[in-house]
Write a protein that holds these residues in place. Structure first.
Motif, short mmCIF file in Angstrom:
data_model
loop_
_atom_site.label_atom_id
_atom_site.label_comp_id
_atom_site.label_asym_id
_atom_site.label_seq_id
_atom_site.Cartn_x
_atom_site.Cartn_y
_atom_site.Cartn_z
N VAL A 1 42.29 49.27 42.75
CA VAL A 1 42.31 50.01 41.50
C VAL A 1 43.75 50.08 40.99
N LEU A 2 43.94 49.88 39.69
CA LEU A 2 45.27 50.03 39.11
C LEU A 2 45.79 51.45 39.38
N GLY A 3 47.03 51.52 39.84
CA GLY A 3 47.62 52.81 40.15
C GLY A 3 47.33 53.31 41.56
N ASP A 4 46.66 52.49 42.37
CA ASP A 4 46.42 52.86 43.77
C ASP A 4 47.64 52.41 44.57
N HIS A 5 48.54 53.33 44.80
CA HIS A 5 49.79 53.00 45.48
C HIS A 5 49.70 53.19 46.99
N THR A 6 48.49 53.31 47.49
CA THR A 6 48.27 53.46 48.93
C THR A 6 47.51 52.27 49.49
N HIS A 7 46.27 52.07 49.04
CA HIS A 7 45.41 51.06 49.64
C HIS A 7 45.66 49.66 49.09
N SER A 8 46.31 49.56 47.93
CA SER A 8 46.59 48.23 47.38
C SER A 8 47.56 47.44 48.25
N ALA A 9 48.32 48.15 49.09
CA ALA A 9 49.28 47.46 49.96
C ALA A 9 48.59 46.54 50.95
N ARG A 10 47.29 46.76 51.19
CA ARG A 10 46.56 45.92 52.15
C ARG A 10 46.18 44.58 51.56
N VAL A 11 46.25 44.44 50.24
CA VAL A 11 45.84 43.20 49.58
C VAL A 11 47.07 42.33 49.35
N ALA A 12 47.13 41.21 50.04
CA ALA A 12 48.25 40.28 49.90
C ALA A 12 47.77 38.99 49.27
N SER A 13 48.73 38.15 48.86
CA SER A 13 48.38 36.90 48.20
C SER A 13 49.32 35.80 48.62
N VAL A 14 48.76 34.63 48.88
CA VAL A 14 49.53 33.43 49.19
C VAL A 14 48.97 32.28 48.37
N LEU A 15 49.82 31.68 47.53
CA LEU A 15 49.41 30.57 46.68
C LEU A 15 48.19 30.94 45.82
N GLY A 16 48.19 32.19 45.34
CA GLY A 16 47.12 32.62 44.46
C GLY A 16 45.84 33.05 45.14
N ARG A 17 45.80 32.98 46.46
CA ARG A 17 44.60 33.40 47.20
C ARG A 17 44.86 34.73 47.88
N ARG A 18 43.95 35.64 47.69
CA ARG A 18 44.12 36.99 48.23
C ARG A 18 43.45 37.13 49.59
N PHE A 19 44.03 38.03 50.39
CA PHE A 19 43.45 38.34 51.70
C PHE A 19 43.87 39.74 52.11
N LEU A 20 43.18 40.29 53.10
CA LEU A 20 43.45 41.64 53.58
C LEU A 20 44.42 41.63 54.75
N LEU A 21 45.38 42.52 54.69
CA LEU A 21 46.26 42.75 55.82
C LEU A 21 45.66 43.83 56.72
N LEU B 1 55.01 53.98 38.84
CA LEU B 1 54.55 55.33 38.48
C LEU B 1 53.19 55.29 37.82
N LEU B 2 52.54 54.14 37.80
CA LEU B 2 51.24 53.98 37.14
C LEU B 2 50.22 54.95 37.73
N PRO B 3 49.58 55.78 36.91
CA PRO B 3 48.56 56.70 37.44
C PRO B 3 47.31 55.95 37.85
N LEU B 4 46.59 56.52 38.79
CA LEU B 4 45.35 55.90 39.27
C LEU B 4 44.34 55.81 38.14
N HIS B 5 43.83 54.60 37.90
CA HIS B 5 42.85 54.38 36.84
C HIS B 5 41.43 54.49 37.42
N LEU B 6 41.09 55.70 37.82
CA LEU B 6 39.77 56.00 38.36
C LEU B 6 39.33 57.32 37.74
#
Length: 339
Positions: free
Chosen positions: A246-266, A295-300
């Motif tokens: 979710v936009l503005g999720d400054h906690t759980h978004s850290a688990r989503v990484a990307s390499v060469l445009g492909r996303r995966f979970l850490l 500083l983006l607020p959570l968009h939920l």
């Protein structure tokens, strides 16, 4: 009020028509000249999140003014308001919360000695519907309705979220076993693979949410989410598991990484929460600098809440809460529309 017929009598006077948001509501209700709000006027670079509440800058009196203006509907002892993002419902003694100012809000709304109680509310970082009641019998009946609906796996709440990334499926359900784990000084909701019976006894909970993509574009999506179960940060974790935080999720978004445009979970155990990182193209589309994005607020946003009808044979009704101004601005920037 008392007796078995009190609740239907109140409901008949209060429930708005299905799908109609009664009362004042709207973004205008949050544009107040108090120091705890970001102002709409001025350069976009200075005020990128119009209507965002900053509770730490408010006095008790100012917060009551904000909440009174956020009231969507009031009929008898029932009050519905559109809670700003960032306002906690409960907290430690001495903290400024929704619960801490309910006595003053009750007085401001003319309820006298009838003190409001929280029936249903969005979490601190989530904006949207809050249902309050000054009648103990009504509070009890509504709480039982929500508990029964959850037991029957019938979702009553619909959230709107803007996600960084587009889910692979246009709709479906997300299931995950979650637990709260103390990491880096905070309690985080983390997934548990193949949860055993012992895990469940130790506090692990099987969670379920339904989702539907309403619109997509610019690498983002507007998603409707309906939690069937209740767990702290359930929806944020579920969307991170879909590789679409979710936009503005400054906690759980850290688990989503990307390499060469492909996303995966850490791995959750080795991932330290940090400010959400957005790519340069998305920052340009949103009109934000990296510093502002931090500083983006959570968009939920708790957008819709289903309630029982006035009588046993009456159809359910729905309450709607307008989106916050910054949420609407994001949708406009991304070319997304809530249908």
């Amino acid at each position: 009020m008392g007796g078995r017929r009190a609740f239907p009598r109140v409901c008949a006077a209060w429930w708005p028509p299905r799908g109609v948001c009664a009362g004042r509501g709207g973004d205008a209700g949050l544009q107040l000249p108090v120091r705890g709000f970001s102002k709409r006027p001025g350069p976009l670079g200075c005020q990128p999140f119009p209507g965002q509440l900053r509770p730490e800058h408010l006095s008790r009196e100012e917060l009551v003014v904000v909440l009174r203006a956020a009231v969507l509907d009031q009929k008898g002892p029932l009050v519905t308001l559109n809670k700003p993002q960032g306002l906690p419902v409960t907290g430690k003694p001495g903290e400024l919360t929704l619960l801490s100012v309910l006595p003053e809000l009750s007085q401001a709304l003319g309820l006298g000695k009838q003190e409001l109680q929280v029936v249903r509310a969005s979490a601190k970082e989530t904006s949207g519907l809050v249902l309050l009641s000054a009648c103990p019998q009504t509070t009890s009946r509504l709480r039982k309705f929500f508990i029964h609906s959850r037991s029957a796996q019938k979702p009553t709440a619909t959230y709107c979220a803007v996600t960084d990334g587009i889910p692979a499926a246009s709709e479906g359900k997300i299931q995950a076993a979650l637990k709260l784990e103390h990491m880096n000084g905070v309690d985080l909701a983390v997934p548990v693979r193949s949860a055993s019976r012992k895990d469940i006894l130790d506090g692990v909970k099987r969670t379920l949410s339904h989702f539907r993509v309403v619109a997509s574009g610019s690498g983002c999506a507007l998603v409707q989410l309906q939690p069937v179960t209740a767990f702290p940060c359930q929806l944020q974790v579920h969307m991170a598991l879909q590789l679409c935080p979710v936009l503005g999720d400054h906690t759980h978004s850290a688990r989503v990484a990307s390499v060469l445009g492909r996303r995966f979970l850490l791995p959750a155990e080795s991932t330290r929460p940090h400010g959400q990182v957005l790519d340069a193209a998305l920052l340009r589309r949103l009109g934000l600098t990296p510093a502002q994005a931090a500083l983006l607020p959570l968009h939920l946003h708790l957008h819709r809440l289903q309630l029982p009808g006035a009588g046993p044979r009456d159809a359910p009704t729905a309450l709607l809460a307008p989106l916050p101004a910054y949420f609407s601005r994001t949708l406009q920037r991304l070319g997304l529309r809530l249908q």
